[in-house]
Design a protein around this motif. Sequence first.
Motif, PDB file in Angstrom:
ATOM      1  N   LEU A  14     -23.626  -1.330 -10.060  1.00 37.78           N
ATOM      2  CA  LEU A  14     -22.341  -1.366 -10.776  1.00 37.78           C
ATOM      3  C   LEU A  14     -21.379  -0.371 -10.133  1.00 37.78           C
ATOM      4  CD1 LEU A  14     -21.935  -1.346 -14.618  1.00 37.78           C
ATOM      5  CD2 LEU A  14     -20.713   0.319 -13.237  1.00 37.78           C
ATOM      6  N   SER A  15     -20.134  -0.767  -9.980  1.00 34.08           N
ATOM      7  CA  SER A  15     -19.087   0.154  -9.489  1.00 34.08           C
ATOM      8  C   SER A  15     -17.833  -0.056 -10.327  1.00 34.08           C
ATOM      9  CB  SER A  15     -18.793  -0.094  -8.007  1.00 34.08           C
ATOM     10  OG  SER A  15     -18.342  -1.418  -7.799  1.00 34.08           O
ATOM     11  N   TRP A  16     -17.246   1.058 -10.730  1.00 36.98           N
ATOM     12  CA  TRP A  16     -16.061   1.011 -11.594  1.00 36.98           C
ATOM     13  C   TRP A  16     -14.800   0.840 -10.770  1.00 36.98           C
ATOM     14  CZ3 TRP A  16     -16.144   0.721 -16.832  1.00 36.98           C
ATOM     15  CH2 TRP A  16     -17.371   0.962 -17.446  1.00 36.98           C
ATOM     16  N   ALA A  17     -13.808   0.241 -11.401  1.00 35.34           N
ATOM     17  CA  ALA A  17     -12.537   0.010 -10.713  1.00 35.34           C
ATOM     18  C   ALA A  17     -11.754   1.302 -10.543  1.00 35.34           C
ATOM     19  CB  ALA A  17     -11.698  -1.009 -11.482  1.00 35.34           C
ATOM     20  N   GLY A  18     -12.047   2.307 -11.344  1.00 32.66           N
ATOM     21  CA  GLY A  18     -11.341   3.573 -11.235  1.00 32.66           C
ATOM     22  C   GLY A  18     -11.843   4.538 -12.288  1.00 32.66           C
ATOM     23  N   SER A  19     -11.477   5.808 -12.140  1.00 33.70           N
ATOM     24  CA  SER A  19     -11.963   6.830 -13.070  1.00 33.70           C
ATOM     25  C   SER A  19     -11.444   6.592 -14.484  1.00 33.70           C
ATOM     26  CB  SER A  19     -11.542   8.213 -12.573  1.00 33.70           C
ATOM     27  OG  SER A  19     -10.134   8.287 -12.425  1.00 33.70           O
ATOM     28  N   ARG A  20     -10.207   6.142 -14.608  1.00 31.10           N
ATOM     29  CA  ARG A  20      -9.653   5.888 -15.934  1.00 31.10           C
ATOM     30  C   ARG A  20     -10.409   4.757 -16.630  1.00 31.10           C
ATOM     31  NH1 ARG A  20      -8.002   7.718 -20.537  1.00 31.10           N
ATOM     32  NH2 ARG A  20      -6.530   6.364 -21.645  1.00 31.10           N
ATOM     33  N   ALA A  21     -10.699   3.679 -15.895  1.00 34.03           N
ATOM     34  CA  ALA A  21     -11.443   2.562 -16.475  1.00 34.03           C
ATOM     35  C   ALA A  21     -12.829   3.019 -16.920  1.00 34.03           C
ATOM     36  CB  ALA A  21     -11.554   1.429 -15.461  1.00 34.03           C
ATOM     37  N   GLU A  23     -13.768   6.134 -17.682  1.00 31.38           N
ATOM     38  CA  GLU A  23     -13.655   7.100 -18.772  1.00 31.38           C
ATOM     39  C   GLU A  23     -13.493   6.391 -20.119  1.00 31.38           C
ATOM     40  OE1 GLU A  23     -10.432   9.787 -18.113  1.00 31.38           O
ATOM     41  OE2 GLU A  23     -10.321  10.394 -20.198  1.00 31.38           O
ATOM     42  N   VAL A  24     -12.763   5.297 -20.119  1.00 28.25           N
ATOM     43  CA  VAL A  24     -12.492   4.598 -21.381  1.00 28.25           C
ATOM     44  C   VAL A  24     -13.630   3.657 -21.757  1.00 28.25           C
ATOM     45  CG1 VAL A  24     -10.956   2.931 -22.493  1.00 28.25           C
ATOM     46  CG2 VAL A  24     -10.000   4.797 -21.118  1.00 28.25           C
ATOM     47  N   TRP A  25     -14.119   2.875 -20.765  1.00 27.15           N
ATOM     48  CA  TRP A  25     -14.993   1.754 -21.121  1.00 27.15           C
ATOM     49  C   TRP A  25     -16.482   2.028 -20.984  1.00 27.15           C
ATOM     50  CZ3 TRP A  25     -13.414  -1.978 -24.051  1.00 27.15           C
ATOM     51  CH2 TRP A  25     -12.030  -2.229 -24.128  1.00 27.15           C
ATOM     52  N   GLU A  26     -16.886   3.018 -20.204  1.00 26.10           N
ATOM     53  CA  GLU A  26     -18.330   3.285 -20.104  1.00 26.10           C
ATOM     54  C   GLU A  26     -18.936   3.685 -21.449  1.00 26.10           C
ATOM     55  OE1 GLU A  26     -21.156   5.160 -16.737  1.00 26.10           O
ATOM     56  OE2 GLU A  26     -19.690   6.546 -17.575  1.00 26.10           O
ATOM     57  N   PRO A  27     -18.321   4.615 -22.202  1.00 23.83           N
ATOM     58  CA  PRO A  27     -18.920   4.934 -23.526  1.00 23.83           C
ATOM     59  C   PRO A  27     -18.862   3.749 -24.493  1.00 23.83           C
ATOM     60  CG  PRO A  27     -16.828   6.093 -23.191  1.00 23.83           C
ATOM     61  CD  PRO A  27     -17.200   5.495 -21.883  1.00 23.83           C
ATOM     62  N   VAL A 250     -12.408  -4.100 -14.975  1.00 22.27           N
ATOM     63  CA  VAL A 250     -12.708  -2.662 -14.983  1.00 22.27           C
ATOM     64  C   VAL A 250     -13.899  -2.286 -14.109  1.00 22.27           C
ATOM     65  CG1 VAL A 250     -11.706  -2.348 -17.268  1.00 22.27           C
ATOM     66  CG2 VAL A 250     -14.146  -2.856 -17.049  1.00 22.27           C
ATOM     67  N   LEU A 251     -14.711  -3.227 -13.723  1.00 21.48           N
ATOM     68  CA  LEU A 251     -15.876  -2.897 -12.903  1.00 21.48           C
ATOM     69  C   LEU A 251     -16.362  -4.125 -12.148  1.00 21.48           C
ATOM     70  CD1 LEU A 251     -18.519  -4.206 -14.500  1.00 21.48           C
ATOM     71  CD2 LEU A 251     -18.176  -2.214 -15.960  1.00 21.48           C
ATOM     72  N   LYS A 252     -17.214  -3.852 -11.159  1.00 19.69           N
ATOM     73  CA  LYS A 252     -17.816  -4.934 -10.365  1.00 19.69           C
ATOM     74  C   LYS A 252     -19.324  -4.717 -10.352  1.00 19.69           C
ATOM     75  CE  LYS A 252     -17.366  -4.926  -5.884  1.00 19.69           C
ATOM     76  NZ  LYS A 252     -16.723  -5.025  -4.557  1.00 19.69           N
ATOM     77  N   VAL A 253     -20.057  -5.798 -10.481  1.00 20.39           N
ATOM     78  CA  VAL A 253     -21.517  -5.734 -10.521  1.00 20.39           C
ATOM     79  C   VAL A 253     -22.088  -6.574  -9.387  1.00 20.39           C
ATOM     80  CG1 VAL A 253     -23.561  -6.340 -11.859  1.00 20.39           C
ATOM     81  CG2 VAL A 253     -21.570  -5.398 -13.005  1.00 20.39           C
ATOM     82  N   SER A 254     -23.105  -6.044  -8.743  1.00 16.61           N
ATOM     83  CA  SER A 254     -23.886  -6.807  -7.780  1.00 16.61           C
ATOM     84  C   SER A 254     -25.275  -6.986  -8.363  1.00 16.61           C
ATOM     85  CB  SER A 254     -23.956  -6.088  -6.435  1.00 16.61           C
ATOM     86  OG  SER A 254     -22.662  -5.934  -5.881  1.00 16.61           O
ATOM     87  N   ALA A 255     -25.818  -8.187  -8.312  1.00 17.57           N
ATOM     88  CA  ALA A 255     -27.114  -8.461  -8.923  1.00 17.57           C
ATOM     89  C   ALA A 255     -27.798  -9.593  -8.175  1.00 17.57           C
ATOM     90  CB  ALA A 255     -26.945  -8.811 -10.406  1.00 17.57           C
ATOM     91  N   ARG A 256     -29.042  -9.811  -8.527  1.00 17.67           N
ATOM     92  CA  ARG A 256     -29.792 -10.895  -7.897  1.00 17.67           C
ATOM     93  C   ARG A 256     -29.365 -12.235  -8.480  1.00 17.67           C
ATOM     94  NH1 ARG A 256     -36.209 -11.829  -8.753  1.00 17.67           N
ATOM     95  NH2 ARG A 256     -35.468 -12.210 -10.869  1.00 17.67           N
ATOM     96  N   THR A 257     -29.341 -13.222  -7.610  1.00 14.38           N
ATOM     97  CA  THR A 257     -29.138 -14.591  -8.056  1.00 14.38           C
ATOM     98  C   THR A 257     -29.940 -15.498  -7.131  1.00 14.38           C
ATOM     99  OG1 THR A 257     -27.472 -16.247  -8.641  1.00 14.38           O
ATOM    100  CG2 THR A 257     -27.085 -14.981  -6.649  1.00 14.38           C
ATOM    101  N   GLU A 276      -6.415  -0.450 -18.634  1.00 11.07           N
ATOM    102  CA  GLU A 276      -7.078   0.305 -17.573  1.00 11.07           C
ATOM    103  C   GLU A 276      -7.567  -0.593 -16.443  1.00 11.07           C
ATOM    104  OE1 GLU A 276      -8.112   0.146 -20.701  1.00 11.07           O
ATOM    105  OE2 GLU A 276      -7.194   1.962 -21.513  1.00 11.07           O
ATOM    106  N   GLY A 277      -7.281  -1.891 -16.511  1.00 13.84           N
ATOM    107  CA  GLY A 277      -7.784  -2.837 -15.517  1.00 13.84           C
ATOM    108  C   GLY A 277      -7.136  -2.644 -14.157  1.00 13.84           C
ATOM    109  N   ALA A 278      -7.890  -2.994 -13.122  1.00 14.94           N
ATOM    110  CA  ALA A 278      -7.381  -2.880 -11.757  1.00 14.94           C
ATOM    111  C   ALA A 278      -6.308  -3.926 -11.508  1.00 14.94           C
ATOM    112  CB  ALA A 278      -8.532  -3.060 -10.768  1.00 14.94           C
ATOM    113  N   GLN A 279      -5.459  -3.619 -10.551  1.00 17.92           N
ATOM    114  CA  GLN A 279      -4.436  -4.568 -10.133  1.00 17.92           C
ATOM    115  C   GLN A 279      -4.780  -5.084  -8.747  1.00 17.92           C
ATOM    116  OE1 GLN A 279      -0.697  -2.487 -10.416  1.00 17.92           O
ATOM    117  NE2 GLN A 279      -0.516  -2.906 -12.591  1.00 17.92           N
ATOM    118  N   GLY A 280      -4.449  -6.303  -8.501  1.00 17.16           N
ATOM    119  CA  GLY A 280      -4.745  -6.895  -7.196  1.00 17.16           C
ATOM    120  C   GLY A 280      -4.112  -8.257  -7.082  1.00 17.16           C
ATOM    121  N   LEU A 281      -4.185  -8.803  -5.889  1.00 10.69           N
ATOM    122  CA  LEU A 281      -3.543 -10.090  -5.635  1.00 10.69           C
ATOM    123  C   LEU A 281      -4.478 -11.262  -5.893  1.00 10.69           C
ATOM    124  CD1 LEU A 281      -1.583  -9.239  -2.362  1.00 10.69           C
ATOM    125  CD2 LEU A 281      -0.780  -9.187  -4.724  1.00 10.69           C
TER     126      LEU A 281
END
Length: 489
Positions: A14-21, A23-27, A250-257, A276-281
């Motif tokens: 798991l990797s978070w999109a940013g520290s703010r995301a 801080e808010v969503w992990e708990p 807010v985050l990206k997950v890598s897992a088995r499939t 708190e979501g990331a922005q992107g194209l």
Amino acid sequence: MERLDFVLPDFTRLSWAGSRAREVWEPRLGRIGRAWFNLEWLSVVAGLRACGLKIASPQEFVAQAGEWAKHGLSGLPLEIQGLSTNSYAGASLRAELGKPFAFRIVIAAPADMIAFKNAWDNGDDERIGQLLGYPPCCYRFYRRVWVDEDLVDTTWPMARGSVAAPNSNRCLEVSGPPEANILWRWMGVRATPHLPCSFHCPETVALGQKLIALGRANGYNQEMDWLLEILSWPVEWSALHGIAEIKTPVLKVSARTDATPTKYVVRRIGTAYPDEGAQGLGFPYRVPAGQILTQSAGFRRGLDNPIKPRPPEPAWYAADNGFNSRLAMEQAHRPVIELATATLAGQSGNILDLGCGNGALLRQICQVNPGLAPFGLEFDPGRVEHARELQPDYAENFSQGDIFASEWPWPDGRRYALAILMPGRLLETGSGRAARLKARLAQHCDHLLVYAYGDWLTRYGDLPGLAGQAGLKLLKTNAPATAGLAMVE
């Protein structure tokens, strides 16, 4: 789905999109997970289903057993497995001696527990599904996909079952109620305990709504709000070479499939997006809100100061000076203009071009350096007329004559801040005439700028070679060396 003949070990990264995301969503994810842990058995107490299935460490088992007993339930370990840190696992982790382990536990009233244990021992998946409250359609889906087809990830067939007429064999776009969204299961966020047959399965949605209502009734109102909010966000699942990538705001997950030779993508359209979501194209990210161009200060300043259209130049404009086009002439003039501007550095004064053609070079230099007054001497009378036409304010400063014989440029008291000369002209005349011109230049000019094009450079090697042959010492050149400052030797 085209598959390869291997399966990677189970993992979740798991990797978070940013520290703010984070801080808010992990708990909040942690609180949702703990609420779901209790809903597994509270749903049995509420009669929503006969049995609940849990993975619990020995400590959790001991701590919870008493609470279950207060409600007439008990827990029965079915198997021992390694303790995984993942919120969701596609397969049991083998227990290893000396390492932490967990129990897979069924929680139920005694009669239902006996029924479950018999079904478990007999491998009766349909009966197990019934006792766990799985909708029949989802059990049949599970049986076909998980057991018969031996898939480790049901996402792609679930998406296929959600789209009536898919317009792609590799990328599917789905929607549906949040209760049937299980794309967050790797993070422990889900509204149902089973793997639904589609993203809009009505029976799954109904069960999810009951479980959420149960959570609210047991004090998890905030957790259920967060759960529904998360499951309403856009999310993208993709699979390639056995690795699934789940992108959320807010985050990206890598897992088995399941291992596939080509990429498969499922995009679930969202109805909400976190602050708190990331922005992107790209999907699922929100495109940054940009200012409308026509509302920018720069655009408005442009409207207030429109660029005046450049009037078309006459046909003789470049040809007078020996060039095939205006562009070719301006490219050749550029080093001369840059060196003249750097040499004079904002000074005012006179500037003389010996052999000025139609005065186009002088005009360009004076446009960049408005404090200069142009003077030009040209043998061709037609070009002189053109020079006067191009610069009517300085018409009297252009004269027809031989640069070696005319005294017009050299009246007493006139000085030039800069004189321009193609040194090859000094080689086309006699030494006496050349010497007289050089003497005039030394007497009346602060700086002498020399330049050359084409075969004048190749004939003498380069500009320093040409200048030296003409009796001039080159002081400074710019790269490429087609123009330079010189002095009379």
